[in-house]
Structure formats: C-alpha cells, structure tokens
Design a protein around this motif. Structure first.
Motif, PDB file in Angstrom:
ATOM      1  N   ASP A   1       0.804  -1.225   0.000  1.00 37.07           N
ATOM      2  CA  ASP A   1       0.000   0.000   0.000  1.00 37.07           C
ATOM      3  C   ASP A   1       0.837   1.276   0.000  1.00 37.07           C
ATOM      4  O   ASP A   1       0.300   2.378   0.058  1.00 37.07           O
ATOM      5  CB  ASP A   1      -0.947   0.012   1.200  1.00 37.07           C
ATOM      6  N   SER A   2       2.159   1.158  -0.067  1.00 30.96           N
ATOM      7  CA  SER A   2       3.012   2.344   0.038  1.00 30.96           C
ATOM      8  C   SER A   2       2.801   3.318  -1.124  1.00 30.96           C
ATOM      9  O   SER A   2       3.039   4.519  -0.978  1.00 30.96           O
ATOM     10  CB  SER A   2       4.484   1.925   0.105  1.00 30.96           C
ATOM     11  N   ALA A   3       2.352   2.814  -2.276  1.00 29.20           N
ATOM     12  CA  ALA A   3       2.169   3.680  -3.443  1.00 29.20           C
ATOM     13  C   ALA A   3       0.825   4.405  -3.426  1.00 29.20           C
ATOM     14  O   ALA A   3       0.570   5.267  -4.273  1.00 29.20           O
ATOM     15  CB  ALA A   3       2.289   2.859  -4.724  1.00 29.20           C
ATOM     16  N   ILE A   4      -0.040   4.051  -2.470  1.00 28.73           N
ATOM     17  CA  ILE A   4      -1.360   4.680  -2.388  1.00 28.73           C
ATOM     18  C   ILE A   4      -1.244   5.956  -1.565  1.00 28.73           C
ATOM     19  O   ILE A   4      -0.766   5.942  -0.434  1.00 28.73           O
ATOM     20  CB  ILE A   4      -2.385   3.726  -1.761  1.00 28.73           C
ATOM     21  N   ASP A   5      -1.693   7.065  -2.145  1.00 32.00           N
ATOM     22  CA  ASP A   5      -1.543   8.372  -1.510  1.00 32.00           C
ATOM     23  C   ASP A   5      -2.680   8.617  -0.524  1.00 32.00           C
ATOM     24  O   ASP A   5      -3.853   8.579  -0.893  1.00 32.00           O
ATOM     25  CB  ASP A   5      -1.521   9.468  -2.582  1.00 32.00           C
ATOM     26  N   ALA A   6      -2.326   8.846   0.738  1.00 27.24           N
ATOM     27  CA  ALA A   6      -3.299   9.200   1.773  1.00 27.24           C
ATOM     28  C   ALA A   6      -2.554   9.892   2.902  1.00 27.24           C
ATOM     29  O   ALA A   6      -1.416   9.512   3.225  1.00 27.24           O
ATOM     30  CB  ALA A   6      -4.018   7.954   2.308  1.00 27.24           C
ATOM     31  N   PRO A   7      -3.170  10.919   3.524  1.00 31.58           N
ATOM     32  CA  PRO A   7      -2.499  11.617   4.623  1.00 31.58           C
ATOM     33  C   PRO A   7      -2.187  10.660   5.765  1.00 31.58           C
ATOM     34  O   PRO A   7      -3.020   9.832   6.146  1.00 31.58           O
ATOM     35  CB  PRO A   7      -3.514  12.676   5.042  1.00 31.58           C
TER      36      PRO A   7
END
Length: 298
Positions: free
Chosen positions: A173-179
């Motif tokens: 999930d590291s490539a998924i952008d989320a605060p």
C-alpha cells in the motif's frame, strides 16, 4: 450443525488437540444462466481454440504454466497431484502473535474448530490461554490439497481457523496516496471532536441480523413479479440512481457537514434503531420461484 470437513488435530510443541473442522461461511451470490433471448434456449459453454476458432474436445485439453511470455510447460493432473503438499490434517502452530498485529487485509476464509474425541479439556486450555494473553496462533494447514497460512483465533466458546493470505498475495500500500496524520490533512481538533460525537451518536451493538443482501432480495422480488405476470418482459420504472455526495473541499464545508449530520439525528433516535427484519414467509425463495415458473409452463 455444519458438516464436518475433516477430523484432525491442532499441534504446538508437544500438545496435540483432537478437533473437527467445519465451514463457518457460505457464499450466496446470484447465479444467472445464459439463454437465447429470442427462444429462452440455454446457451452452453464451449471450449474454443483461440487460434483456429474450432471447438476442442475435453480429452485434448490439459493444464499449462506460462513461465515466459508465450512459452508454456504442460502439466498433467497426475503431476500436479504429486507436487501438492500431502494432506496431514494437522493445524501446525508455528508461533503466537498479538491479536492486533495481523492486519485485516490478510484474513481470508473462516472455519470453526470444534473439540473431538475427548479433546475438550486441552481445547479449552488453548482457547483460554489465547484469551488471557490476547494472542492468536499462526499455523500451517492443508485444505483441499493446498497448504494455507492460517490463524487460530478464540471466539466465544469456540476456536476459529481463519485462513490467511500469503505476504506476496497482499498488494503493497506504500504507493497509495493518503495523509498519514490528521494534522497533515488539516483536520482541526474541533472537527475531530464533532466527528467522534457523530460516531458515538450513531453507534449500536453489532447485530448481523440487521443487514441483508438487498441486491439479492430485489432481484428475487423482480423474478417473483415476472412469474406472477406470466412471461411478460415489462418491468416497472427504473429506480433513480443514488445521489452522489460531493466531498468537502474546505474546513468550513467539513464542519458544516458534521454539524448537519449531528442535527439530523433526533435526540430520541440518537442510538441507531435495528433495521426491521423481513416477516417470516415474506422472503422469496429462489427454488420456490423456479417451481412456480415450471408450473406456469416456463
């Protein structure tokens, strides 16, 4: 009682716990057949050679593994069986971890483990030890000729065997952008307090009986109406698509939405009310619908 899938044992260290394994879930999707809409004749499944376009007989079909683009190794069923892990029917515990350490994304399919052949005492001992230490057991088990990673989890008076996805099956999930934090997203303390209050006001005990597969029920109701109407193709007006709610674009919008959500809950209804259950006999049954259809000559 759910049928027994196999009899075996839980094993860790020198401890051996006789158990039986039972299915703990059932998939209830909607199964549709393909038919010719002009005649209602069933449409069969044909195995077609993608190069020649011709149908291939079953005896000429085998499995193959694509080891490189367009390059295959053929494997006979007997070879695949010999390569499979031998079924030991043992839940072999390898380690114990904190109950909150395994993310939900790893959990796959649940099974019930029940004590078997005078194994109640040691079964209960493991269950209570897991509860007291707030841990779950990580194990290896063979199901349906395939080895699985699994977790043994206490649930009430039972132990649950939950198959786990292997690490390489879970997408990183590291490539998924989320605060990463509320501060990074610009969430204020006041907004967080209002959100917490809204959650508290909408909270209620978990009751799976409150929730139904509405898609399945709506399709069954549609089938029921069509059966009662004969072979008509007339369908009542389509339902309007659900209204999409726009995401708040500013702190002021978010605060306003939280306030409106809180105001929308009357004081007498702050706790969520159970969803009315469908009266007995009202839920349509796919099999009974099919019987009525045949009786009407469909």
């Amino acid at each position: 009682m759910p049928r027994i899938i196999w009899r075996g044992a839980i094993s860790f260290g020198l401890v051996h716990i006789p158990v039986t394994l039972h299915a703990a879930s059932v998939r209830r999707g909607m199964n549709f057949d393909l038919v010719d809409k002009r005649t209602a004749d069933p449409i069969g499944y044909r195995k077609i050679n993608k190069v020649t376009g011709k149908e291939v007989a079953s005896e000429h079909i085998t499995r193959a593994f694509e080891y490189a683009k367009g390059q295959y190794v053929m494997l006979a069923d007997e070879e695949i069986k010999r390569a499979n892990v031998e079924s030991t029917q043992t839940v072999e515990i390898t380690t114990f971890v904190d109950q909150h350490e395994v993310p939900f994304v790893f959990f796959d399919t649940p099974y019930y483990l029940a004590p078997d052949r005078r194994g109640s005492k040691v079964y209960t001992l493991l269950r209570e030890a897991l509860v007291r230490t707030n841990t779950i057991a990580i194990a290896r088990v063979v199901l349906h000729t395939r080895e699985h990673l699994a977790a043994v989890v206490p649930l009430g008076r039972l132990l649950i065997l939950e198959t786990l996805r292997w690490g390489e099956e879970v997408v990183e999930d590291s490539a998924i952008d989320a605060p990463a934090t509320a501060k990074a997203a610009g969430v204020t303390t006041r907004e967080l307090q209002m959100a917490e209050k809204l959650i508290a006001d909408m909270s209620a005990p978990w009751d799976p009986g409150e929730y139904h597969d509405r898609f399945r029920e709506d399709v069954e109701a549609l089938v029921e109406r069509k059966v009662k109407a004969g072979r008509t193709h007339l369908i009542e007006g389509e339902a309007a698509p659900p209204k999409r709610l726009a995401a708040p674009t500013s702190t002021e919008e978010l605060a306003a939405l939280l306030k409106d959500s809180l105001r929308a809950l009357p004081p007498s209804e702050r706790k969520r009310k159970p969803v009315p259950k469908r009266p007995a006999g009202k839920r349509s049954d796919t099999k009974s619908v099919a019987k009525r259809a045949r009786a009407q000559g469909r």
